[in-house]
Design an enzyme around this catalytic site. Structure first.
Site, PDB file in Angstrom:
ATOM      1  N   HIS A  84       0.827  -1.217   0.000  1.00 47.35           N
ATOM      2  CA  HIS A  84       0.000   0.000   0.000  1.00 47.35           C
ATOM      3  C   HIS A  84       0.863   1.270   0.000  1.00 47.35           C
ATOM      4  CE1 HIS A  84       1.071   0.813   4.190  1.00 47.35           C
ATOM      5  NE2 HIS A  84       0.934  -0.492   4.380  1.00 47.35           N
ATOM      6  N   GLU A  86      -2.039  -7.134   7.735  1.00 47.01           N
ATOM      7  CA  GLU A  86      -0.709  -7.031   8.324  1.00 47.01           C
ATOM      8  C   GLU A  86      -0.664  -7.724   9.681  1.00 47.01           C
ATOM      9  OE1 GLU A  86       2.360  -7.155   8.339  1.00 47.01           O
ATOM     10  OE2 GLU A  86       2.957  -5.160   7.587  1.00 47.01           O
TER      11      GLU A  86
END
Length: 523
Positions: free
Chosen positions: A327, A403
Site C-alpha cells: 500500500h 498485516e
C-alpha cells in the site's frame, strides 16, 4: 413427465491490454458425450477482460436457449468473478458489469442455471474461441465457425494432458530444499552454481528494485511490460529473462524423488517449527538476526546465482501470477512506526494517494492484471480502489492478507519499543515464534495464515494474473516461502511503500519470484 434436457455451457473472454482489443468465446456441450452442440465467438472492440467474459456468458446461454429453450444449464467458467457474482455470492458494483449480468440472468430462469468455477486449463475450448475472435478482429474480419479449429485443439489438449499434480502449490519449504539436495548430488558429480537462497529450484529472483531489464515483466508472456498471461492468451516464457527459471525448475522436478531429508522439512511446515524448517532447507543451524536492527535495515549476504545453460524447460502451463503491491504511505510510514492490524487503521496520506495513482497508471499501461484482491485495512483498500478505477475491475477483500498485529507496539518507533519493551523485542528478533508485547502475532502465526491464504488464492486463480494489495509482512512471507528461505530472511528484504513484487505459482508446486521491491513507477 420428461425431465428437461441438460446442457453444459463453457464461456471465456479476454482483452489484450485490459482494456484493449477484446473478444469472447462460448461452447454448448452435451454433458454425456462431450459433443459440441454449438459455438459462438466475437471480437467486441476495446473492452476489459471482465466485460468480455460476461459477453461470452450471455452468448453461451443464448446459444443454449436457441437449441433447447426448456433446458437446464450447467455453466462452467474460469472467471471466479463472474461465477461468484452470477451465483449471488458477490455483489456487482462495476457499472459496466451490471447490465451484462442482468442480461445473462434473463436468458433462462435463475432456477435452471447453475454456475461452477473451473481451472483455466479445463476451459480450453472457450479460451481458443475467444482468441480466434480476437485474431480475426485484429485482421479486420469476423470470426467464422467454418474456419475454427478450437474444438479440435481443445480435444487434443485434453487427450495429451498429464494427470493433475497433487499437493499445495508454491511452498518451497520442502520442494526447493529437496531439489537443492538432489541437484548437488546428481550423476556425474557436477555441482550446481554457488549462491544464496536464490539458487533454489524454480525459485530464482529475476527482477530487482528499479531494474531496467526486467522490471516490467512479471509473468510468462515474454512481452515487455507484461505481468503475466494476458486475457485469454497463455504466454510462453521469455528466453532472455526466464529460461533459466524454467530449466532449473525442470531439473528440480526430475530429481525430487531421490531426496532423503523431506520428512524434516514437511514436519517443520506442518507443526510451524520454523527453526527446524530453516535447518531442513539450508542444511545448517538457523542464525539469529543481528540485534537492534529494524526488519528493513539488515543487509543481505546472498550472492546471485550464475545462470545455467542448455536445460530444456517443459511446458508447465500458465501459472497463477501474484503481483504483490504494498500500500501507499500513511502518516506513520515515513516515521517508521509499527503499523499493523491491531492499531488505528490509518488512511493514506497525501503522498500515499499520489503513490496509489502512480502505480495505478503503471498497471493500467502494462495491462495484464485480471483481478484485484486486497487486505481489509483502509490503506490497502484505498490503494486497491485507485488501481481498480483505472482497470475497470472490482476489488475482493481477503482477511488473510492483513498485516501482522503488533500488539502494544502499534504506533511506536523501533527505538521506543527498544526503550519500553527491550526484552520482548530481543525475543521477537531471535525467534519467529515470539509475539510482540501484549498479545500480538508472531511471524510463525502470520506465516501459517499467509500460506493458507496463498493456497486458496492459487487454487481459485490458476492461470490468472492477480494483484494482491497488502503489507510488508505478508509480501515478505510470500517471497520467503517461495524461495524456501529461513525466517530470518524477513529481516533482510527491503520493501518500500507502493512497491511492486511478483511471484508465479505453478501447478506442480514450484514457485518463481519474478520481481522484488520495484519502485521505478514512483520516480
Amino acid at each position: 413427465m420428461t425431465p428437461a434436457r441438460e446442457v453444459i455451457v463453457e464461456a471465456d473472454g479476454g482483452s489484450r491490454g485490459n482494456p484493449g482489443p477484446a473478444g469472447y468465446g462460448a461452447v454448448v456441450l452435451d454433458p454425456v458425450t462431450g459433443e459440441t452442440l454449438a459455438e459462438a465467438a466475437e471480437y467486441i472492440g476495446v473492452a476489459t477482460n471482465n466485460v468480455a467474459e460476461y459477453k461470452g456468458l450471455v452468448a453461451g446461454l443464448t446459444a443454449a436457449r436457441e437449441l433447447f429453450p426448456d433446458a437446464t444449464v450447467h455453466v462452467r467458467m474460469d472467471s471466479k468473478l463472474v461465477v461468484e457474482q452470477m451465483s449471488g455470492r458477490w455483489k456487482i458494483k462495476h457499472p459496466d458489469m451490471k447490465p451484462l449480468a442482468a442480461e445473462a440472468g434473463r436468458v433462462f430462469p435463475a432456477g435452471r442455471v447453475r454456475y461452477e468455477w473451473i481451472p483455466r486449463e479445463l476451459n480450453k475450448h472457450a479460451d481458443r474461441l475467444a482468441n480466434e475472435a480476437m485474431d480475426a478482429g485484429k485482421q479486420g474480419r469476423k470470426w467464422e465457425p467454418s474456419a475454427s479449429t478450437a474444438g479440435l485443439d481443445a480435444s487434443a489438449a485434453r487427450n495429451a494432458a498429464a494427470p493433475p499434480p497433487s499437493g499445495p502449490p508454491g511452498d518451497a519449504t520442502a520442494g526447493a530444499a529437496r531439489a537443492r539436495a538432489a541437484l548437488a548430488t546428481r550423476p556425474g558429480g557436477t555441482q550446481p552454481p554457488t549462491g544464496g537462497a536464490t539458487s533454489g529450484a524454480g525459485s530464482a529472483v529475476t527482477g530487482t528494485s528499479g531494474s531496467s531489464g526486467s522490471s516490467g515483466s512479471f509473468g510468462s508472456s515474454g512481452t515487455s511490460g507484461s505481468f503475466g498471461t494476458s486475457g485469454s492468451s497463455a504466454g510462453q516464457p521469455d528466453d532472455g529473462l526466464f529460461a533459466h527459471d524454467e530449466a532449473l525448475a525442470a531439473q528440480a522436478r526430475a530429481s525430487l524423488a531421490s531426496a532423503t531429508h523431506a520428512p524434516a522439512a514437511a514436519h517443520a511446515e506442518a507443526t510451524g517449527d520454523f527453526e527446524a524448517e530453516a535447518a531442513a532447507v539450508l542444511h545448517t543451524e538457523p542464525a539469529a538476526p543481528a540485534q537492534g536492527r529494524t526488519p528493513e535495515a539488515q543487509p543481505s549476504t546472498a550472492a546471485p546465482a550464475a545462470p545455467r545453460q542448455g536445460w530444456a524447460g517443459p511446458d508447465m502451463g500458465a501459472p497463477a501470477t501474484f503481483v504483490l503491491l504494498r500500500h501507499g504511505e500513511t502518516a506513520l510510514t515515513p516515521e517508521k512506526r509499527f503499523s499493523g492490524s491491531g492499531g488505528t487503521d490509518p488512511e493514506l496520506s497525501a503522498a500515499g494517494l499520489r503513490q496509489a495513482e502512480a502505480v495505478a497508471e503503471t498497471l493500467a499501461a502494462r495491462g495484464t492484471v485480471q483481478e484485484i484482491v486486497s487486505s481489509p485495512l483502509t490503506r490497502c483498500r484505498q490503494t486497491a480502489a485507485a488501481v481498480a478505477a483505472r482497470l475497470g475491475l472490482d476489488v475482493r477483500v481477503e482477511r488473510g492478507l492483513r498485516e501482522t498485529d503488533f500488539g502494544a507496539w502499534e504506533g511506536l518507533t523501533f527505538g521506543e519499543v527498544r526503550e519500553r519493551y527491550g526484552d520482548d523485542l530481543d525475543a521477537w528478533l531471535a525467534s519467529p515464534k515470539a509475539a510482540p508485547t501484549g498479545g500480538g502475532e508472531s511471524f510463525a502465526a502470520v506465516a501459517r495464515r499467509v500460506a493458507a491464504t496463498r493456497d486458496r488464492l492459487t487454487a481459485d486463480h490458476a492461470g490468472r494474473t492477480v494483484l494482491l494489495v497488502t503489507h510488508v509482512t505478508p509480501i515478505k512471507t510470500l517471497v520467503r516461502l517461495a524461495l524456501g528461505a529461513p525466517p530470518e530472511s524477513l529481516f533482510r528484504m527491503e520493501l518500500s511503500a507502493a512497491s511492486i513484487s511478483a511471484v508465479a505459482y505453478y501447478a506442480d508446486g514450484n514457485a518463481s519470484v519474478r520481481l522484488l521491491n520495484d519502485t521505478s513507477h514512483l520516480r
